[in-house]
Design an enzyme around this catalytic site. Structure first.
Site, mmCIF file in Angstrom:
data_model
loop_
_atom_site.group_PDB
_atom_site.id
_atom_site.type_symbol
_atom_site.label_atom_id
_atom_site.label_comp_id
_atom_site.label_asym_id
_atom_site.label_seq_id
_atom_site.Cartn_x
_atom_site.Cartn_y
_atom_site.Cartn_z
ATOM 1 C CG ASP A 109 -1.778 1.062 1.309
ATOM 2 O OD1 ASP A 109 -2.722 1.137 0.458
ATOM 3 O OD2 ASP A 109 -1.865 2.058 2.331
ATOM 4 C CD GLU A 152 -2.350 2.730 -3.583
ATOM 5 O OE1 GLU A 152 -3.214 3.726 -3.504
ATOM 6 O OE2 GLU A 152 -2.110 2.651 -2.257
#
Lengths: 543, 543
Positions: B266, B303
């Site tokens: 993330d 990400e």
């Protein structure tokens, strides 16, 4: 998509071309912007351009004109890209045509980096004149000493007249009390006439607290990163394009308009930039463009406390392309070897084996666990040549950041001082002296400021005290605000010709001459130097 | 110098070998440390080791035992490296022997990265069971859809039972309400039996606010950098060696002990590391070691909101070696092309020309000035193959971070949804669906939490409201704390077989089958795709 590939390159501030003054200001938040002419009081409206810039061409400003900016009808402010602040940090800015100086150094070629023997000095305390003219009066002395480069502590305009220079708030302006921009041009020219290169210390990691009007103009700072001096300068956040250009153009100005030979960029570990092109790498690229255009060579030297070769590796090997860096660990190892205290950051160093490692590997910590830092630290610098490292037994920080500012002259025996000089001047790196060490100047080099804001002055006093908690230092820190702290930090020019001072001076002269003469000493090839330590005899053997 | 080259590698937590439980805890500030056995209440003293670790081998703990740690005689705390928190984030930790699961996937080979067709799901809302068993019951459905990888939103233990997963506070522990660690092992095994790879979403940029006991143990955070969630995790400051090892071993655990095929890390732009080896690069190296040892392939997907190829470039080209990255700009361009609002970060996107650029160049911004970011943004990704980019028309963020959580089903016409599906599934990148989009699920996917701390719950409510200021959204944000917000975000499994939902499902099946069948669609060579946009006709031509 009507996107533009690049923001406008180019310098902010005021430049003179014939009768025309061209004004360029970055003030992206302003709704309107005026320049106020100091003498007539007249206000001229600036024109809003793309990317938050404001411009105007006018014949109403010339060399020597004073001016301020007015944003959104607020109080007049000095120009963040001012080159001259004749009345100090809070006063109006002065237009200076940097092209009028009649240079006499057309034949000058920068000293080859591997030959640099650097002499660091602080303009305010180097001579009783406390200015560039004072430095110029000592150039013959420096030539006779044998050094070939002076490194001038920061000259960007700071509050008052007494400051190391790291509280500068006008990166483009040359300190008025030192002689201003034309005084610096004169000094560099004189140095070149004497065969001396000029290294200028510049600060791109923070701006000082007093006279700092940057927040009124734009996003010069980012809240993404914290530094010891507050929020970091904005090199990768919203608005950074103009901030990057501001500092890049500052580099170019020193080289192009002041003929400075090298910059020493202060504490670049606090220059925070996670963008795809680190600001140092972009600076390198832009300097390379300048060098290609002018044919003059310029070096970029960094102070960096990371033992990370990324800073000095070539750009085609994913480095930032800096030419050289300070190597504090050599100093720490040398000082502990000489018998210095193992307090504070010195606690990571044990003695002569560390010094031998630095002779071989430059970095003492190149992957080991550092107890002081509480982490593994550093990488191996195997492929970096000796000219990429600058070593010293003293510098302004290592002397002046002691609570009392004692030089080696006070801390170590005369013979030990000689050994330390020998260690530096025989090292396979670039040697640097700190002004006065060559004759064992007894005056301390203390920390001094002359902020006009009394609250700030008090904060600095307190800050100094807190800083020495880690060193468990005894006694009271000298008052940084008192003028005598500054006066008592000045060199005493009656000493070099006397007694032991003269002996030391001659020793330094002989060592420097030897370094220049003996190929083994100036070839800077660490692979040909075998350093080994004998711990019991506390002996370092160089072969 | 008695420095040690490396800090001790290896996992913290409790591992079981036969009758012996080996305890390892990092608590560098503690003067003493005990493990408290939950059932007997007995306390066993841990032994202090180098670098702040504490260890003990004991036969008093076995699979299923509950325990806590006691530092310096303070209150008992859960284990920061706990793999199971059966009573939630504040309760005792549970010993789980991860080696007891009887795997049946010895013949499993990871799907080749370039063939990945990913289906992102959230365990809590994917099925009414809200757990791993619920997912397992839908695997045949997913196989018939044609996808070959599921990406599970974070499962690290979070407060309560309703959370997207980004408030996790036990990176090693598998959410108890989902089925715990053994439930996840069972799910991964079942996926492999069905030919489905498992991508797990992990969060290494922050830790959640509730149940976060890390500060009691060590320097997991640094004040050097700020993130949207407070101080950054400490990857380069004092104490970072153990923190780095903690996260590296977390990666290895998912691959080694859970047979997970890929991680989706993330928001790695908020993983701040200025050290000489970026933590992502070190993770890559350690994963490569594991792969060499086991022969099983694992991928690292990030990400990253930086458009900086440094993250995905190979390590021998100074990259961090990540295998692939999400490419939000494709989504933004697609959504604007489809007629979506140009508010907030969408304001940087204009339509079909941007989408064409993303087809060709992956990044829409690869050096241009971005008005929303107010700086030049991105670099060219010319040399990065298509499999390094993951595209989607919806994902949990793009749906759920709308104030009302509307899916495309609510925002765009049926035909437009089909066009968007086509755009994703014909792209020369890896396609990803968000659960339910394949049958045009009408339920919104809203933001929900179930913090037990009422002040925190209120802060989350307020935070959500503030977040939408930039989007000038109308109406009221749903209450993230209310259970119905969670319930109304669940997929409705009676729909896929009905009317237009079935039409859409069959359309997706056909598209996915086509992608698998046609070489031109799965070769992922952008150099063979020529994307051109006709602005007037709003047509994108792929050749």
């Amino acid at each position: 998509m009507n996107k533009v590939m690049k923001t406008n390159k180019g310098r902010s501030g005021i430049s003179i071309n014939g009768n025309k003054a061209s004004i360029r200001l970055w003030a992206p938040k302003a709704k309107n912007a005026f320049i106020k002419l100091h003498e007539s009081g007249e206000k001229l409206a600036l024109t809003s351009e793309k990317y938050g810039y404001w411009t105007l061409d006018t014949d109403q400003l010339k060399d020597g004109s004073l001016y301020q900016y007015i944003l959104d009808d607020k109080d007049p402010l000095p120009d963040p890209a001012s080159v001259s602040q004749p009345q100090g940090v809070h006063g109006p800015s002065e237009v200076v045509d940097l092209n009028t100086y009649q240079w006499t150094d057309a034949d000058w070629n920068n000293v080859a980096l591997e030959d640099y023997i650097i002499y660091e000095l602080h303009t305010g305390t180097f001579t009783p004149e406390s200015n560039f003219a004072g430095i110029e009066s000592k150039l013959d002395y420096l030539v006779s000493l044998g050094i070939n480069a002076i490194e001038i502590m920061p000259v960007a305009q700071f509050p008052g007249g007494r400051n190391w220079g790291y509280d500068g708030v006008f990166p483009y302006a040359v300190q008025n009390t030192y002689g201003g921009p034309k005084g610096l041009q004169q000094l560099v020219d004189a140095c070149h006439q004497k065969g001396i290169a000029v290294v200028l210390d510049v600060v791109y990691n923070h701006l000082g607290p007093e006279g700092n009007y940057f927040g009124e103009y734009g996003h010069y700072f980012t809240e993404k990163y914290n530094t010891p001096w507050g929020n970091a300068i904005n090199f990768d956040d919203a608005g950074c394009d103009a901030v990057r250009e501001y500092f890049i153009e500052n580099v170019l100005m020193w080289f192009r308009d002041f003929h400075v030979d090298a910059l020493r960029m202060d504490a670049v570990h606090a220059v925070k930039d996670f963008g795809p092109e680190h600001i140092l790498s972009e600076i390198k690229s832009r300097v390379s463009e300048l060098v290609a255009k002018t044919g003059r060579q310029h070096y970029l030297i960094v102070e960096c406390d990371l033992n990370d070769t990324r800073f000095i590796n070539p750009q085609d090997k994913a480095g930032f392309g800096m030419d050289s860096q300070w190597i504090d660990e050599f100093h720490h190892a040398l000082r502990i070897t000489a018998g210095g205290d193992q307090t504070g950051y010195y606690s990571d160093f044990n003695g002569i084996a560390d010094l031998a490692k630095s002779y071989s590997d430059a970095y003492v910590y190149d992957g080991q666990y550092s107890p002081h830092r509480d982490r593994k630290f550093g990488v191996k610098a195997t492929d970096n040549p000796g000219k990429q490292f600058i070593v010293f037994s003293q510098n302004h920080d290592q002397v002046g950041n002691r609570m009392l500012g004692e030089r080696s002259s006070e801390l170590f025996s005369f013979e030990m001082q000689k050994l330390m000089a020998g260690a530096v001047l025989t090292a396979p790196f670039l040697p640097m002296l700190f002004m006065g060490e060559e004759y064992s100047e007894p005056h301390r080099f203390m920390y001094f400021v002359s902020h006009t804001d009394p609250e700030l002055a008090e904060a600095v006093r307190k800050g100094r005290k807190a800083e020495f908690a880690a060193f468990h230092a005894q006694g009271e820190a000298p008052d940084p605000v008192a003028e005598e702290t500054f006066i008592n930090s000045q060199l005493q020019w009656n000493l070099p010709e006397q007694g032991d001072h003269l002996v030391m001076l001659n020793f330094y002269k002989a060592l420097i001459a030897l370094r220049k003469k003996l190929p083994a000493l100036h070839h800077l090839d660490r692979k040909h130097v075998k350093a080994s330590a004998n711990e019991e005899q506390r002996t370092l053997i160089l072969q």
